[in-house]
Design a protein around this motif. Sequence first.
Motif, PDB file in Angstrom:
ATOM      1  N   ILE A  23      24.147  96.101  10.058  1.00 12.79           N
ATOM      2  CA  ILE A  23      25.153  95.518  10.943  1.00 12.79           C
ATOM      3  C   ILE A  23      26.569  95.834  10.483  1.00 12.79           C
ATOM      4  CG2 ILE A  23      23.597  93.647  11.592  1.00 12.79           C
ATOM      5  CD1 ILE A  23      25.427  91.784   9.919  1.00 12.79           C
ATOM      6  N   ARG A  24      26.731  96.291   9.239  1.00 16.67           N
ATOM      7  CA  ARG A  24      28.056  96.601   8.722  1.00 16.67           C
ATOM      8  C   ARG A  24      28.419  98.075   8.870  1.00 16.67           C
ATOM      9  NH1 ARG A  24      28.018  92.940   3.142  1.00 16.67           N
ATOM     10  NH2 ARG A  24      27.936  90.907   4.196  1.00 16.67           N
ATOM     11  N   LEU A  25      27.545  98.861   9.440  1.00 17.70           N
ATOM     12  CA  LEU A  25      27.845 100.277   9.607  1.00 17.70           C
ATOM     13  C   LEU A  25      28.967 100.457  10.622  1.00 17.70           C
ATOM     14  CD1 LEU A  25      24.231 101.792   9.769  1.00 17.70           C
ATOM     15  CD2 LEU A  25      25.820 101.841   7.831  1.00 17.70           C
ATOM     16  N   PRO A  26      29.979 101.221  10.281  1.00 22.00           N
ATOM     17  CA  PRO A  26      31.079 101.467  11.228  1.00 22.00           C
ATOM     18  C   PRO A  26      30.690 102.546  12.232  1.00 22.00           C
ATOM     19  CG  PRO A  26      31.476 102.689   9.225  1.00 22.00           C
ATOM     20  CD  PRO A  26      30.209 101.906   8.988  1.00 22.00           C
ATOM     21  N   SER A  27      31.512 102.772  13.199  1.00 18.60           N
ATOM     22  CA  SER A  27      31.307 103.875  14.140  1.00 18.60           C
ATOM     23  C   SER A  27      31.736 105.183  13.474  1.00 18.60           C
ATOM     24  CB  SER A  27      32.115 103.659  15.416  1.00 18.60           C
ATOM     25  OG  SER A  27      31.645 102.523  16.108  1.00 18.60           O
ATOM     26  N   ILE A  28      30.924 106.218  13.664  1.00 21.19           N
ATOM     27  CA  ILE A  28      31.255 107.549  13.160  1.00 21.19           C
ATOM     28  C   ILE A  28      31.059 108.561  14.277  1.00 21.19           C
ATOM     29  CG2 ILE A  28      30.699 107.033  10.751  1.00 21.19           C
ATOM     30  CD1 ILE A  28      28.000 108.334  11.150  1.00 21.19           C
ATOM     31  N   GLN A  43      21.695  99.760  17.706  1.00 22.40           N
ATOM     32  CA  GLN A  43      23.145  99.617  17.643  1.00 22.40           C
ATOM     33  C   GLN A  43      23.755 100.661  16.722  1.00 22.40           C
ATOM     34  OE1 GLN A  43      23.852  95.549  16.494  1.00 22.40           O
ATOM     35  NE2 GLN A  43      22.690  94.731  18.232  1.00 22.40           N
ATOM     36  N   ALA A  44      23.069 100.950  15.604  1.00 24.86           N
ATOM     37  CA  ALA A  44      23.556 101.985  14.678  1.00 24.86           C
ATOM     38  C   ALA A  44      23.546 103.358  15.340  1.00 24.86           C
ATOM     39  CB  ALA A  44      22.698 102.001  13.411  1.00 24.86           C
ATOM     40  N   TRP A  45      22.483 103.670  16.087  1.00 26.35           N
ATOM     41  CA  TRP A  45      22.426 104.972  16.776  1.00 26.35           C
ATOM     42  C   TRP A  45      23.590 105.095  17.746  1.00 26.35           C
ATOM     43  CZ3 TRP A  45      19.669 105.420  13.055  1.00 26.35           C
ATOM     44  CH2 TRP A  45      18.323 105.150  12.911  1.00 26.35           C
ATOM     45  N   GLU A  46      23.882 104.012  18.463  1.00 24.49           N
ATOM     46  CA  GLU A  46      24.959 104.055  19.449  1.00 24.49           C
ATOM     47  C   GLU A  46      26.337 104.148  18.801  1.00 24.49           C
ATOM     48  OE1 GLU A  46      24.127 100.588  21.715  1.00 24.49           O
ATOM     49  OE2 GLU A  46      22.523 101.534  22.902  1.00 24.49           O
ATOM     50  N   ARG A  47      26.417 103.834  17.503  1.00 27.80           N
ATOM     51  CA  ARG A  47      27.673 103.992  16.766  1.00 27.80           C
ATOM     52  C   ARG A  47      27.745 105.350  16.070  1.00 27.80           C
ATOM     53  NH1 ARG A  47      26.683  98.449  15.371  1.00 27.80           N
ATOM     54  NH2 ARG A  47      25.989  99.038  13.280  1.00 27.80           N
TER      55      ARG A  47
END
Length: 393
Positions: free
Chosen positions: A137-142, A52-56
């Motif tokens: 899980i708290r990482l925003p989209s960049i 999910q982090a990679w996709e964000r």
Amino acid sequence: MRDIVDRACEAALYNQDDAGLDAGASVLVAEGDRWAGVGQALLARGEEYLRQAWERGWRPADVLRLVRRDLEQAHLRIAEDLIAAEARRYARLPERWTDAEVWWGDDTAYGERLVQRERTDRFSLAGTVLEVFRLLIRLPSIEPVGPVPGDPAGDLLEHAHIEPRMLGRIRALLAKAEATTFPEEAEALSAKAQELMARHTVDAALLAVKSGTAQIPGACRIGVEAPYEEAKAVLLDAVASANRCRSVWNSAYEFSTVVGFESDLEAVELLYTSLLVQGTAAMTRAEAGQRAGGRKRTKTFRQSFLLAYASRLGQRLAETAEHTVADTVAEAPGNLPALVARDVAVTSRAEEMFPRTTTTRLRGATDLAGWEDGTAAADRAHMADASRRSLRR
């Protein structure tokens, strides 16, 4: 085991305090004889959160940088484990992804092997894993800087890297510059490395035109971490500009995104890292002299030194690059359109990635001695003149 992990994550990940972490850890260790299954399930859940982090837009180095800043070394090691486990899914990984490897064998052994490595109890480890999950899980989209693993489009991209022999020469020059205790020698070596990089940019642009190879600018992230992160961001921007790249600093997450063609990105990363090492060494020597004279304002001295060093060195780098390109164009005026097209492509790509950027007011350089010493350190690295001297040898 999935239901146990579900309950633990529900208790731990959506609360701000440590009570939720303790409750979640208690759920994970409640049935001691099932720890092996719990460890395997935690790995699987961590892989999901990473995907999910990679996709964000995040990449392994970005995640590890944030874990290193906000958590502890144990969290960092566990994050590296999760990255290694997730990377196993793919036959091919994007460039600059990860070199982390699975060390625990079968996933059913991970829980016990983790206890052995960390030399602590299961409850503490469970809480540590959940803290890593909470950060993920708290990482925003960049802004993404490349394809995610498994994306077929990533296999279609072609990148022209610095030719290995040239790369070896540049690395050797910078290694010598970092190792020498003679400022003049370091100056000439760094200047020669910058000139080689500039010449390679010209060659790469011409080769792409002649071969008809369709290349597009890429991007990478380079850590710009405290302390004195503003001065470091200025230095990185100077190095990027000198190598026909664009740099955008994200102060909240301690990195700059550098946009450019692949070989230029490699050059920027190499030169920035080396000049930062050299600047830090010069600052330490200058600070020792200040202390010998009875001064103790080390923080303001260092801030002022590095800002002056970055500002003046940026001018020197630009001079070296400009002279190199000017000499090349003078020899063959037909080379200019290829370079202009390359610059336009990089600028367009940077504006596409970052349509809304803001300027940042830097904290003032308030220490006159630090500014003067930093300027002197950069002045000694007169990149254009030094590069010519080194070329004649």
